[in-house]
Design a protein around this motif. Structure first.
Motif, PDB file in Angstrom:
ATOM      1  N   MET A 179      -0.705  -1.913   2.191  1.00  0.00           N
ATOM      2  CA  MET A 179       0.660  -2.257   2.587  1.00  0.00           C
ATOM      3  C   MET A 179       1.640  -1.991   1.447  1.00  0.00           C
ATOM      4  O   MET A 179       2.740  -1.454   1.648  1.00  0.00           O
ATOM      5  CB  MET A 179       0.738  -3.727   2.996  1.00  0.00           C
ATOM      6  N   SER A 180       1.259  -2.351   0.223  1.00  0.00           N
ATOM      7  CA  SER A 180       2.170  -2.186  -0.913  1.00  0.00           C
ATOM      8  C   SER A 180       2.408  -0.725  -1.248  1.00  0.00           C
ATOM      9  O   SER A 180       3.411  -0.379  -1.886  1.00  0.00           O
ATOM     10  CB  SER A 180       1.612  -2.919  -2.140  1.00  0.00           C
ATOM     11  N   ASN A 181       1.485   0.153  -0.802  1.00  0.00           N
ATOM     12  CA  ASN A 181       1.648   1.583  -1.062  1.00  0.00           C
ATOM     13  C   ASN A 181       2.559   2.271  -0.060  1.00  0.00           C
ATOM     14  O   ASN A 181       2.842   3.465  -0.186  1.00  0.00           O
ATOM     15  CB  ASN A 181       0.277   2.279  -1.055  1.00  0.00           C
ATOM     16  N   GLN A 182       3.011   1.538   0.962  1.00  0.00           N
ATOM     17  CA  GLN A 182       3.906   2.125   1.957  1.00  0.00           C
ATOM     18  C   GLN A 182       5.294   2.331   1.350  1.00  0.00           C
ATOM     19  O   GLN A 182       5.682   1.714   0.365  1.00  0.00           O
ATOM     20  CB  GLN A 182       4.004   1.225   3.192  1.00  0.00           C
ATOM     21  N   HIS A 183       6.032   3.228   2.015  1.00  0.00           N
ATOM     22  CA  HIS A 183       7.404   3.478   1.571  1.00  0.00           C
ATOM     23  C   HIS A 183       8.286   2.280   1.936  1.00  0.00           C
ATOM     24  O   HIS A 183       8.088   1.637   2.963  1.00  0.00           O
ATOM     25  CB  HIS A 183       7.961   4.745   2.237  1.00  0.00           C
ATOM     26  N   GLY A 184       9.247   2.011   1.103  1.00  0.00           N
ATOM     27  CA  GLY A 184      10.160   0.903   1.354  1.00  0.00           C
ATOM     28  C   GLY A 184      10.018  -0.181   0.306  1.00  0.00           C
ATOM     29  O   GLY A 184       9.059  -0.211  -0.478  1.00  0.00           O
TER      30      GLY A 184
END
Length: 817
Positions: A179-184
């Motif tokens: 999740m933390s590697n997602q954009h945003g």
């Protein structure tokens, strides 16, 4: 964790331990959900509830998971092991505050960006108390019905009354690293996670409790107010010359006769009662591939269960299993023969709806039933019906009745909002309580009408029935099925509603065959079925304990090396353990001499064993043909076996509902031969496949395997021999003469299988001959023997016992004269 929270957990620990029984779903969280116990875990619950957290702690302790009440240390910082989406609802306010969870997740994602080795698992857990669906008109009983976020006072009543019906439903772990590697930004990702979790919990609730209960007035208005039923009422009024009101009353009486009256309280009572019964009569219930139905429910599918039908026990067993797998219990299509007092009333409140065996051209009844079924689909109720139409008397699958499947597709044509998935289900038993009555019916006795006396008699005779098996087969996504078979099926939605599209019948037939092959594909091997197959294949239906154990072990090893399918299941226990448990069922005679124990069927009970053998006979079709060819010819080549399989497999495929295509069957044959050579069931010399040496311990197993398909081949020989003698014969005459000859041979050789001369089985083989173009047809519909059929007969006659050939020739000749 605050001191207040710790104090509450301590205060309520013993009351909850006393009142609550936590049921974990699924039991194997590592295999099914991919939860890694070696990585840190934080549990995400929908409501901030002390009792939910304590019930979860009971569950995690049983499963060997980290405790939800412990403190979690990540990168030197402490966090609570349990997070909540919402706070408890205040007693005097309807609004529920959030818990500030987004800020916690934002902080966790930021922590993951700073520490590359950190990977926290977020495990959503839905905790429910009871399984009561919502009501259109709430009443006093709703005080103890689980709400979205009940107040502490309401939760007190819920725990008191529903503590024994607590379910802890785990979901797949979400990687905080991923999740933390997602954009945003961390905040936007946290917001997305909370939003998705909220939707996920709503779906979990829906899958466990089902939609809001259908009130009787709403049911009547929906069915009677539909266009199809209004037209049928008008037609009834005209054709029978009765008033419109009288025709409408008839329609109302049909609704009363058909409709279920689901009561969740009865389901909870039934769960307790059935748990006691199962513990008394079954050694265990094995469930396979239940993750499939949970995934369908999580994705918002309308689920239609289509199981095989072995026993009246199926109604209870499958519903019980579905309930304990965390799914809402389905509405069940039951024969009108079961609607007698008081059983009918109990079944109706358990979700049964009743249908007549034949609609007999009754357009009004048909319209009412179709509209009711469509209403169930549109309201989101799961449904269960039996495609065979009735219980199998032989243990093998019955050719399906297609009425309910056709109505299901027709409901889709009228528009079902959710995706619809059909789930085939294999049900197997080591003992079926009706097996003796099945034999009497096959011998010509009239089927006894269901009654209270039968029910009480069955209850009184309850005994050790061994193990029960429920395997959920590969689902059929109905939308995708129609897209692949009838690309323009959606165009029919705008056509005349009463007009049946030309493609419907062939599509339904294909769907029905698909359902049946997927049921058999999910078969469960068990001790009783394996022991029955071995004993019935032996010459005098008696084997030493050592031989029987060896054969059962060899066959299990063969199917482990070359699985029948990905969905079929094999016992985890050893052959020795399996045989020991099977003998405990008390269905065999055990005699002992100086050389050891001898196992045989009890006097006059060998015929009952055919039922259990037939449950798994389809698994042995190809291995049996391979070995039959090798023993009959005292050795043969692989290419000759391929030619034999290519000729006979299409016939076996139709009769036994085999899932492999012709090419897949040949590839499976090749793999089986390789495994048989590796396991010692075959040997090879100078390019020829031979039976094992007589002194080899696998020899007897190979010999049994060569005989297990003998009755099927003999039945084929009966039909083909009569065709050879007559050359041209009507289908009805061929069926009649085949039955007579088969009965004669059965008497001469003491064959134990009632289906050997069953008209339906013979008819199925004749249909397969026609469908595969082994027979020609005359203008008057008569069947004509062909050169291709002569070649097929030669292949079959090579495989059956020589003494049988002589009797068959004589009996068929006398029959022809």
């Amino acid at each position: 964790m605050s001191w207040m929270r710790k104090a509450l957990l301590s205060v309520f620990h013993y009351p909850v331990k006393l009142l609550v029984k936590a049921h974990s779903i699924p039991v194997n969280v590592e295999t099914e959900l991919g939860i890694d116990k070696s990585k840190p875990i934080v549990y995400l619950l929908p409501n901030n509830s002390v009792t939910d957290q304590l019930a979860l702690r009971m569950s995690t302790k049983a499963l060997g998971l980290p405790s939800p009440t412990d403190t979690l240390t990540l990168a030197g910082r402490e966090y609570s092991s349990t997070l909540f989406l919402r706070k408890t609802q205040p007693i005097f306010r309807s609004s529920v505050e959030d818990t500030g969870i987004e800020e916690v997740f934002t902080d966790l994602f930021h922590l993951h960006r700073d520490h590359e080795n950190l990977d926290l698992q977020v495990v959503p857990v839905y905790v429910t108390w009871g399984r009561a669906p919502g009501r259109g008109n709430p009443g006093l009983s709703d005080l103890i019905t689980e709400a979205a976020a009940p107040s502490w006072l309401r939760k007190l009543f819920i725990v008191l009354f529903l503590g024994r019906d607590n379910f802890i439903n785990y979901s797949k772990a979400v990687s905080a690293r991923a999740m933390s590697n997602q954009h945003g930004s961390d905040q936007s990702i946290a917001h997305k996670l909370v939003r998705v979790a909220s939707t996920h919990f709503q779906r979990k609730r829906q899958s466990m409790t089902g939609p809001t209960l259908l009130e009787r007035q709403e049911l009547n208005n929906s069915v009677l107010g539909s266009d199809a039923v209004r037209r049928a009422i008008a037609e009834e009024s005209r054709s029978k010359k009765v008033t419109h009101e009288k025709a409408k009353e008839t329609a109302q009486s049909y609704i009363t006769e058909i409709a279920a009256d689901y009561r969740e309280g009865l389901i909870r009572f039934g769960d307790r009662l059935l748990t006691r019964i199962w513990n008394k009569i079954y050694n265990g219930i094995s469930v396979g591939h239940a993750d499939r139905i949970r995934e369908l429910a999580a994705n918002g599918h309308e689920i239609i269960y289509v199981p095989c039908h072995r026993s009246h026990m199926d109604y209870l067993l499958l519903t019980y299993v579905i309930y304990h797998e965390g799914m809402v219990t389905p509405h069940i299509a039951a024969g009108i023969n079961l609607n007698f007092w008081p059983v009918g009333k109990v079944f109706r409140r358990g979700g049964a709806f009743f249908l007549r065996r034949s609609f007999a051209g009754n357009k009004l009844y048909t319209a009412v039933f179709r509209e009711y079924l469509e209403l169930l689909f549109n309201k989101g109720y799961s449904v269960k019906y039996y495609p065979e139409g009735g219980r199998s008397r032989t243990g093998r699958l019955i050719p399906p009745k297609t009425g309910m499947l056709a109505m299901t597709i027709q409901a889709m044509l009228k528009g079902v909002n959710r995706p619809v998935s059909i789930v085939p289900v294999y049900i197997g038993y080591e003992n079926v309580m009706e097996v003796k009555s099945y034999l009497n019916e096959l011998k010509g006795s009239k089927k006894k009408k269901e009654s209270n006396l039968q029910v009480f008699s069955a209850i009184r005779k309850l005994k050790n029935y061994g193990h029960g098996y429920v395997n959920f087969g590969e689902p059929i996504a109905l939308n995708q099925f129609l897209e692949s078979h009838v690309p323009n099926w959606r165009d029919c939605r705008d056509a005349e509603p009463e007009k049946k599209p030309a493609w419907l019948t062939p599509a339904v037939n294909e769907l029905a065959n698909n359902v049946m092959t997927r049921i058999n594909r999910a078969a469960a091997l068990n001790g009783m079925a394996l022991a029955s197959l071995c004993l019935l294949s032996s010459k005098r239906q008696t084997m030493s304990e050592a031989e029987l154990k060896q054969a059962m072990g060899d066959f299990m090893d063969l199917f482990k090396a070359v699985p029948f399918s990905d969905d079929a299941t094999i016992p985890d226990s050893s052959a020795e353990e399996l045989l020991r448990d099977t003998l405990k069922l008390g269905r065999f005679d055990i005699n002992e001499d100086d050389y050891g124990r001898l196992i045989s069927p009890q006097p006059k009970s060998a015929v009952y064993l055919t039922y259990y053998r037939n449950n798994i006979l389809h698994l042995f079709a190809i291995p049996g043909l391979i070995m039959a060819s090798i023993f009959a010819k005292k050795g043969t080549t692989k290419s000759s076996i391929f030619q034999l399989i290519a000729a006979l497999y299409p016939l076996l495929q139709k009769e036994l509902f085999l899932h492999l295509t012709q090419d897949e069957a040949l590839a499976h044959t090749d793999a089986l031969i390789t495994a048989m050579l590796d396991n010692g069931l075959l040997r090879q010399k100078d390019g020829e496949l031979l039976p094992p040496d007589a002194h080899c311990k696998q020899f007897h197993s190979s010999w049994l395997l060569s005989r297990c398909m003998q009755e099927t081949l003999q039945r084929y020989a009966v039909v083909l021999t009569i065709l050879d003698k007559e050359k041209i014969i009507s289908r009805s005459a061929l069926e009649r003469e085949s039955k007579q000859v088969a009965e004669r041979l059965s008497a001469l050789y003491g064959l134990s299988s009632p289906e050997f001369y069953d008209k339906n089985v013979l008819s199925s083989f004749i249909s397969a001959l026609k469908d595969n173009h082994w027979l020609d047809s005359e203008k008057d519909g008569s069947l004509k023997y062909s050169e291709e059929c002569e070649a097929l007969r030669a292949d079959v006659m090579d495989l059956i016992w020589p003494e049988m050939i002589q009797h068959l020739e004589n009996v068929a000749l006398n029959s022809a004269n």
